[in-house]
Design a protein around this motif. Structure first.
Motif, PDB file in Angstrom:
ATOM      1  N   ALA B 174       3.852   8.255  -3.847  1.00 42.76           N
ATOM      2  CA  ALA B 174       2.768   7.839  -4.741  1.00 42.76           C
ATOM      3  C   ALA B 174       2.133   9.061  -5.387  1.00 42.76           C
ATOM      4  O   ALA B 174       1.559   8.974  -6.466  1.00 42.76           O
ATOM      5  CB  ALA B 174       1.721   7.049  -3.964  1.00 42.76           C
ATOM      6  N   PRO B 178       4.911   9.210  -9.053  1.00 46.07           N
ATOM      7  CA  PRO B 178       4.159   7.949  -9.158  1.00 46.07           C
ATOM      8  C   PRO B 178       4.876   6.842  -9.936  1.00 46.07           C
ATOM      9  O   PRO B 178       4.747   5.670  -9.581  1.00 46.07           O
ATOM     10  CB  PRO B 178       2.880   8.370  -9.882  1.00 46.07           C
ATOM     11  CG  PRO B 178       2.741   9.830  -9.594  1.00 46.07           C
ATOM     12  CD  PRO B 178       4.122  10.367  -9.521  1.00 46.07           C
ATOM     13  N   ALA B 181       7.045   5.232  -7.630  1.00 46.02           N
ATOM     14  CA  ALA B 181       6.238   4.428  -6.708  1.00 46.02           C
ATOM     15  C   ALA B 181       5.869   3.103  -7.370  1.00 46.02           C
ATOM     16  O   ALA B 181       5.879   2.045  -6.738  1.00 46.02           O
ATOM     17  CB  ALA B 181       4.980   5.188  -6.303  1.00 46.02           C
ATOM     18  N   HIS B 182       5.559   3.161  -8.659  1.00 46.86           N
ATOM     19  CA  HIS B 182       5.225   1.930  -9.377  1.00 46.86           C
ATOM     20  C   HIS B 182       6.408   0.957  -9.371  1.00 46.86           C
ATOM     21  O   HIS B 182       6.238  -0.245  -9.150  1.00 46.86           O
ATOM     22  CB  HIS B 182       4.828   2.246 -10.815  1.00 46.86           C
ATOM     23  CG  HIS B 182       4.694   1.025 -11.669  1.00 46.86           C
ATOM     24  ND1 HIS B 182       3.584   0.214 -11.638  1.00 46.86           N
ATOM     25  CD2 HIS B 182       5.560   0.435 -12.542  1.00 46.86           C
ATOM     26  CE1 HIS B 182       3.755  -0.801 -12.463  1.00 46.86           C
ATOM     27  NE2 HIS B 182       4.950  -0.697 -13.023  1.00 46.86           N
ATOM     28  N   MET B 185       6.597  -0.594  -6.066  1.00 46.18           N
ATOM     29  CA  MET B 185       5.502  -1.548  -5.912  1.00 46.18           C
ATOM     30  C   MET B 185       5.824  -2.872  -6.605  1.00 46.18           C
ATOM     31  O   MET B 185       5.565  -3.952  -6.080  1.00 46.18           O
ATOM     32  CB  MET B 185       4.265  -0.975  -6.577  1.00 46.18           C
ATOM     33  CG  MET B 185       3.122  -0.778  -5.650  1.00 46.18           C
ATOM     34  SD  MET B 185       1.778  -0.055  -6.610  1.00 46.18           S
ATOM     35  CE  MET B 185       0.722   0.406  -5.276  1.00 46.18           C
ATOM     36  N   LYS B 186       6.390  -2.750  -7.803  1.00 44.25           N
ATOM     37  CA  LYS B 186       6.742  -3.958  -8.555  1.00 44.25           C
ATOM     38  C   LYS B 186       7.762  -4.781  -7.774  1.00 44.25           C
ATOM     39  O   LYS B 186       7.681  -6.009  -7.718  1.00 44.25           O
ATOM     40  CB  LYS B 186       7.314  -3.577  -9.929  1.00 44.25           C
ATOM     41  CG  LYS B 186       6.237  -3.333 -10.950  1.00 44.25           C
ATOM     42  CD  LYS B 186       5.472  -4.625 -11.145  1.00 44.25           C
ATOM     43  CE  LYS B 186       4.459  -4.593 -12.237  1.00 44.25           C
ATOM     44  NZ  LYS B 186       3.420  -5.620 -12.121  1.00 44.25           N
ATOM     45  N   VAL B 188       8.186  -4.797  -4.554  1.00 43.17           N
ATOM     46  CA  VAL B 188       7.521  -5.402  -3.396  1.00 43.17           C
ATOM     47  C   VAL B 188       6.708  -6.619  -3.841  1.00 43.17           C
ATOM     48  O   VAL B 188       6.692  -7.656  -3.192  1.00 43.17           O
ATOM     49  CB  VAL B 188       6.634  -4.371  -2.671  1.00 43.17           C
ATOM     50  CG1 VAL B 188       5.855  -5.032  -1.546  1.00 43.17           C
ATOM     51  CG2 VAL B 188       7.483  -3.234  -2.125  1.00 43.17           C
ATOM     52  N   GLN B 189       6.071  -6.471  -4.986  1.00 37.42           N
ATOM     53  CA  GLN B 189       5.303  -7.596  -5.517  1.00 37.42           C
ATOM     54  C   GLN B 189       6.215  -8.802  -5.763  1.00 37.42           C
ATOM     55  O   GLN B 189       5.815  -9.943  -5.580  1.00 37.42           O
ATOM     56  CB  GLN B 189       4.624  -7.176  -6.825  1.00 37.42           C
ATOM     57  CG  GLN B 189       3.558  -8.151  -7.286  1.00 37.42           C
ATOM     58  CD  GLN B 189       3.020  -7.781  -8.666  1.00 37.42           C
ATOM     59  OE1 GLN B 189       3.736  -7.227  -9.502  1.00 37.42           O
ATOM     60  NE2 GLN B 189       1.750  -8.078  -8.900  1.00 37.42           N
ATOM     61  N   ARG B 203       0.907   5.951   1.548  1.00 36.72           N
ATOM     62  CA  ARG B 203       0.385   4.826   0.773  1.00 36.72           C
ATOM     63  C   ARG B 203       1.455   3.750   0.615  1.00 36.72           C
ATOM     64  O   ARG B 203       1.169   2.567   0.660  1.00 36.72           O
ATOM     65  CB  ARG B 203      -0.079   5.317  -0.605  1.00 36.72           C
ATOM     66  CG  ARG B 203      -1.404   6.012  -0.526  1.00 36.72           C
ATOM     67  CD  ARG B 203      -1.839   6.500  -1.872  1.00 36.72           C
ATOM     68  NE  ARG B 203      -1.316   7.836  -2.131  1.00 36.72           N
ATOM     69  CZ  ARG B 203      -1.594   8.543  -3.224  1.00 36.72           C
ATOM     70  NH1 ARG B 203      -2.354   8.024  -4.169  1.00 36.72           N
ATOM     71  NH2 ARG B 203      -1.111   9.748  -3.393  1.00 36.72           N
ATOM     72  N   MET B 204       2.705   4.171   0.437  1.00 36.55           N
ATOM     73  CA  MET B 204       3.760   3.178   0.285  1.00 36.55           C
ATOM     74  C   MET B 204       4.038   2.465   1.608  1.00 36.55           C
ATOM     75  O   MET B 204       4.382   1.285   1.618  1.00 36.55           O
ATOM     76  CB  MET B 204       5.044   3.823  -0.257  1.00 36.55           C
ATOM     77  CG  MET B 204       4.931   4.401  -1.657  1.00 36.55           C
ATOM     78  SD  MET B 204       4.177   3.287  -2.858  1.00 36.55           S
ATOM     79  CE  MET B 204       5.552   2.230  -3.245  1.00 36.55           C
ATOM     80  N   ARG B 206       2.016   1.429   3.587  1.00 39.15           N
ATOM     81  CA  ARG B 206       1.065   0.328   3.750  1.00 39.15           C
ATOM     82  C   ARG B 206       1.571  -0.953   3.085  1.00 39.15           C
ATOM     83  O   ARG B 206       1.081  -2.033   3.371  1.00 39.15           O
ATOM     84  CB  ARG B 206      -0.306   0.726   3.197  1.00 39.15           C
ATOM     85  CG  ARG B 206      -0.935   1.870   3.993  1.00 39.15           C
ATOM     86  CD  ARG B 206      -2.314   2.198   3.474  1.00 39.15           C
ATOM     87  NE  ARG B 206      -3.256   1.112   3.673  1.00 39.15           N
ATOM     88  CZ  ARG B 206      -4.022   0.978   4.742  1.00 39.15           C
ATOM     89  NH1 ARG B 206      -3.955   1.865   5.713  1.00 39.15           N
ATOM     90  NH2 ARG B 206      -4.855  -0.031   4.830  1.00 39.15           N
ATOM     91  N   LEU B 207       2.515  -0.796   2.186  1.00 40.86           N
ATOM     92  CA  LEU B 207       3.093  -1.976   1.533  1.00 40.86           C
ATOM     93  C   LEU B 207       4.442  -2.336   2.142  1.00 40.86           C
ATOM     94  O   LEU B 207       5.104  -3.267   1.708  1.00 40.86           O
ATOM     95  CB  LEU B 207       3.295  -1.706   0.040  1.00 40.86           C
ATOM     96  CG  LEU B 207       2.094  -1.191  -0.750  1.00 40.86           C
ATOM     97  CD1 LEU B 207       2.486  -0.999  -2.206  1.00 40.86           C
ATOM     98  CD2 LEU B 207       0.938  -2.160  -0.632  1.00 40.86           C
TER      99      LEU B 207
END
Ligand code: SF4
Ligand code: SF4
Lengths: 350, 657
Positions: B174, B178, B181-182, B185-186, B188-189, B203-204, B206-207
């Motif tokens: 992150a 970054p 990382a985005h 994140m997408k 994971v979403q 930080r990652m 945590r997801l």
């Protein structure tokens, strides 16, 4: 709408009128940048102005509040420092502002007026005229209707234009606006009842676009203002923020800043620069203590300022104009509608 | 657009994601940044650094005039004098039979790196050419390309965002990458299962669906475990074909005991079954052989499970800096020619002869660490090398002992302060050229403002320096240099010619990783051995637990904080400035529970002892550090030198004082 505040101009006369305005002030308008990116930038001819466009990612806020804004020149002659304010006295007319962006500028005007008036901001704003183009086709990410910031405005503009089929409907919202018509009186005529009816119909149709609401400020505001948002929820949402600051830098109502001195020739220029409450170091104190150490603390702060009743009372509005830019720039997923929805429902799923 | 104001599309100068942004200037002064909404990589999103891409150039301490050191003091002079002086110093060293090295940079453009390599191999006839962040990236690349030479990176970030399972080896992606990382994140979403692997929860993590804790040096063991579980998990015979072979699997106490077999089983099964899956590898450690071993193991896992053949699956090694990849591909490396060609590649040499207009030194040179102890003269392009060396302090000492240090930089870095000749060049905001992103996008960098004072574009200065050393050919523009690159590196030529227009300044996308099979074979045997050695060291460290119950591990291979682009940005340097004020002696991180047991509070000093030595240093407590482990941030490696002695880990004891 008073009758003499509603006018219309033939669309083919627009360039002539705008060219006339261009002789009196610098014209700022949406232009097509490279590769499909839209920018508000100075134009030298009405031909450069876009009339149908996806709103720019960077809001026109920077013409009132630049990312790097020189405030004071400082120089020293031996023992004494001399300060000289930097004044931006340029006359600028901002044309084809989207309703939400104009609403954002009104919000900024208020926060720079009350309490401790900000002369630099106010001098600029005095020299700017704001001409909006009502959104007959609301943009896909926008939710201005939830913030009373569009798709059409009722007040706050100097002029508001609405595109009819062959004419432009023009509403005058201020004396500053009226002065923009001077010298072009022959091109304008009072709007006909038919034109007024068309404009109303366009507004109704535009409002209709937003059938299913995405953003419910009311219930979110009740929860935030009374501290009824669970810490765990803030924490869960904080995990989905990458702390880029984009949401605040791009926001038409955000104005957090830092002050830095830049060495220029023999002196310095003290500048105000954009900053973000989402950056950990924004509130870092010299002792190393940080009142908002975690992402959740900063996110809570952001939404408390934007959505709480306390700030609503102080700032006169929610700190959001529904432009949808934070949806586009967010490095994470914690944009305004997503967070408001999570607060309302009390749960977050990324 | 009216004169006096411009938005110039360029590439973010920080990490290797390659985000597109507009630099904005008013009256030739930089004022800010606007994201490019339609840029294929960033689509309007920038991280904190990207948003501050104008700051270092605007606010930083800039070099604005050529400087020549006389009697220990830098004196401003004109270009002619400075260049002549530099050339004389260099020629004297060559004449005395001593050697000179050249450092390219992941902060410089392809053009600048290409010319730096020409300066080394063409003008100075030396193979001593390298760049600061090359080693860790190349270690990952070498490992990956051993098993997966066909791995396609051209839309790796977009593909990652659509993967179902992602294995992420990271320090803190992150922060380091970054935009990657985005993408994760997408994913994971959208429901992807993320497995983070690293010494500390990030930080990652945590997801993440699973976090597999392990330390540098243990990655390959974990990967080997992955591979052997994968063998069992897949019915495909080819998968079993030697996946775990050559990997050190034995008894590996340190890291693998942290991970339960059940966890591992779940991760591998998920990876194997996913219809598309990603492995993302960040350079988490300064120990290149280990990185290589990890990358090899993961590539084998990817190839063995046939994930790599599935459309949309990703195997992505991450370079540190915006042009770490480009610098390597331009030849800023001691073991290869531009285009990652073997030194013995005759075709490559004759292409270079054509564009350089000179014969070239095709011998293998020294890498950056070795160079600093061997050479008498050094030319540094846009970097502050000690920041990336095993020991920053030793690096600075070595630089100060050089007979001739010539620095080309936009900023007054500590290295520039030590130079005999400092040549001011334009920053990334003032330079035309190209850079190559982690995905192989060759993107245009465009000057938004002119360089300040007497500073000149880097390509111009490198040309003049080469000319002063007798090279005949010169270039008229950065584009002119790019044309030479297209001749020298055929992959660049085909990537560029396959694109008709240049949307968002992207001239073309390289199809895969550049690399010479010869070079790979030659290097791979050695690397596997050192991986075994590394693991043996780990085992010793941990087996000797009597008296040394903690494992002290140095993490990371590069930190942004002291880099000129961050240090000179008022917004980006705040945390770091505060950190160095509050922790002037550095610190180590420790698990909160461990600290409680020892009676150590946050910020207290503790004595740390290894079999190599001891230090007293503040300890910061952190829940996310694994029990029995202590972490040394890369920036504080020098403070731990008495204990680590230039290794990346040691078994230690900790006492409260
Ligand atoms: S844009 Fe998104 S990721 Fe960036 S600071 Fe705002 S909420 Fe966080
Ligand atoms: S992710 Fe990397 S390339 Fe993108 S804005 Fe951040 S530092 Fe720049």
């Amino acid at each position: 709408m008073r009758p003499d505040d509603a006018l219309s101009i033939a669309r083919e006369d627009l360039p002539e009128w705008l060219a006339l305005l261009g002789t009196r002030a610098q014209m700022i308008a949406p232009t097509s940048g490279p590769h499909g990116d839209v920018f508000y930038s100075p134009v030298s001819s009405p031909d450069e102005i876009l009339w149908e466009f996806e709103n720019s990612l960077q809001p026109p806020k920077r013409f009132l509040l630049p990312q790097t804004d020189p405030l004071v020149k400082i120089h020293s002659d031996g023992g004494r420092f001399h300060l000289e304010p930097v004044c931006d006295d340029r006359r600028q007319i901002l044309v084809n502002l989207r309703s939400c962006d104009l609403k954002g500028l009104l919000y900024l005007e208020r926060v720079h007026t009350y309490d401790l008036p900000d002369p630099s901001y106010l001098r600029r704003s005095e020299n700017r005229s704001l001409v909006s183009l009502a959104c007959t086709e609301p943009c896909p990410p926008g939710f201005c209707i939830c913030c009373d910031a569009g798709p059409f405005l009722r007040h706050g503009f100097d002029l508001q234009m609405t595109m009819l089929s062959d004419r432009m409907f023009v509403e005058v919202g201020s004396d500053k606006g009226r002065s923009l018509l001077e010298g072009a009186e022959s091109m304008f005529r009072p709007a006909t009842p038919d034109e007024i009816a068309k404009r109303e119909a366009l507004e109704a149709a535009a409002r209709d676009h937003f059938k299913t609401e995405t953003c419910h400020f009311g219930s979110a505001m009740r929860r935030i203002s009374t501290g009824r948002v669970a810490e765990e929820l803030w924490e869960a949402m904080g995990d989905w923020c990458l702390e880029c600051g984009g949401c605040t830098l791009i926001c038409p109502t955000c104005y957090c800043f830092s002050v830095k001195d830049r060495r220029v020739d023999e002196g310095w220029v003290r500048c105000r620069t954009w900053d973000s409450c989402q950056y950990a170091a924004f509130t870092l104190e010299a002792s190393g203590h940080n009142p908002r150490p975690g992402r959740k603390d900063r996110m809570k702060r952001r939404f408390f300022h934007k959505v709480s009743a306390q700030y609503y009372q102080r700032d006169g509005d929610v700190g959001c104009v529904g432009c949808g830019r934070c949806i586009k720039v967010c490095m994470g997923t914690t944009n305004m509608p997503a967070v408001v929805e999570a607060i309302r429902k009390g749960e977050w799923h990324g | 657009m009216e004169a006096g104001e411009a938005n110039v599309l360029t590439v973010c100068p920080f990490c290797a994601c390659g985000c597109g942004l507009y630099l904005q200037q008013v009256d030739a002064v930089l004022t800010g940044v606007t994201p490019s909404e339609h840029h294929p990589v960033s689509r309007g999103r920038l991280c904190t650094r990207g948003w501050a891409a104008h700051e270092a150039s605007l606010w930083g301490h800039r070099l604005t005039r050529p400087l020549v050191r006389h009697g220990g003091i830098h004196e401003p002079t004109d270009w002619h004098t400075a260049l002549r002086h530099a050339a004389n110093l260099l020629t004297d060293i060559l004449a005395s039979g001593s050697s000179i090295g050249v450092l390219g940079s992941g902060r410089a453009t392809n053009e600048e790196n290409f010319l730096a390599v020409r300066l080394a191999r063409g003008a100075l006839r030396t193979g001593h050419v390298d760049s600061c962040t090359r080693a860790s990236y190349q270690a990952l690349l070498a490992g990956v390309s051993e098993s997966a030479s066909a791995c396609n990176l051209d839309s790796a970030l977009k593909d990652t965002a659509h993967c179902e399972v992602i294995l992420l080896l990271e320090g803190d992606i992150a922060d380091t990458h970054p935009q990657a990382a985005h993408a994760i994140m997408k994913a994971v979403q959208r429901g992807a299962r993320l497995v983070t692997m690293g010494p500390v929860k990030t930080r990652m993590s945590r997801l993440a669906w699973l976090h597999l804790p392990f330390v540098p040096g243990g990655e390959s063991a974990v990967a080997a475990k992955f591979a052997s579980v994968a063998e069992r998990a897949t019915s495909d015979n080819r998968a079993a074909d030697g996946m775990a072979a050559n990997l050190p699997v034995g008894s590996l106490p340190a890291s693998t005991h942290l991970i339960s077999s059940a966890q591992l089983q779940r991760a591998v099964e998920a990876y194997t079954r996913a219809s598309r899956a990603a492995i993302v590898l960040a350079p988490t450690s300064a120990a290149a052989p280990w990185l290589r071993a990890i990358a090899t193991a993961f590539a084998r896992l990817a190839a063995g499970t046939r994930q790599l053949q599935r459309p949309g699956s990703v195997l992505l090694p991450l370079p540190c800096r915006s042009n770490t990849r480009g610098a390597l591909e331009m030849g800023a490396a001691p073991h290869c020619l531009p285009g990652c060609r073997a030194l013995t590649d005759d075709a490559a040499r004759s292409r270079l002869l054509r564009v350089w207009g000179s014969e070239l030194a095709a011998e293998r040179g020294l890498d950056i660490e070795a160079m600093l102890s061997e050479v008498r003269g050094l030319i540094v392009l846009a970097d502050d090398p000690p920041l990336a060396l095993t020991s920053e302090e030793a690096g600075r000492r070595a630089l100060s002992k050089l007979e001739c240090l010539i620095v080309l930089d936009a900023f007054a870095t500590p290295t520039a302060e030590l130079s005999h000749v400092a040549l001011p060049i334009g920053s990334s905001a003032e330079t035309d050229g190209t850079v190559t992103s982690m995905e192989g996008r060759i993107q245009e960098v465009r000057a938004c403002t002119p360089p300040p004072g007497e500073a000149r574009p880097g390509w111009w200065v490198l040309n003049e320096l080469a000319a002063a050393l007798g090279m005949s050919k010169t270039h008229e523009s950065a584009q002119d240099v790019f044309h030479d690159i297209l001749v020298a590196v055929p992959e660049y030529a085909s990537a560029v010619s396959s694109e008709e227009s240049t949307p968002h300044g992207c001239l073309g996308v390289l199809p895969g990783i550049l690399g010479d099979p010869q070079a790979k074979v030659a290097e791979s045997a050695g690397a596997r051995d050192s991986s075994r050695e590394a693991l043996a060291a780990l085992r010793t460290a941990v087996d000797g637990t009597v008296g040394f119950p903690f494992l002290l591990v140095q993490v990371g291979s590069f930190e942004w904080e002291d880099d000129a682009l961050v240090a000179f940005s008022p917004t980006l340097s705040r945390d770091h400035r505060s950190r160095s004020r509050l922790w002037p002696d550095g610190y180590v991180q420790m698990n909160t529970g461990d600290a409680d047991r020892l009676g150590i509070r946050d910020g207290w000093r503790a004595r740390i002892t290894s079999d190599r030595g001891e230090v007293v240093i503040p300890v910061r407590l952190c829940e996310d550090v694994e029990p029995a482990m202590m972490l040394v941030p890369f920036a504080f490696r020098d403070q731990l030198e008495p204990v680590l002695k230039c290794e990346v880990m040691a078994a230690v004891n900790v006492e409260r004082i």
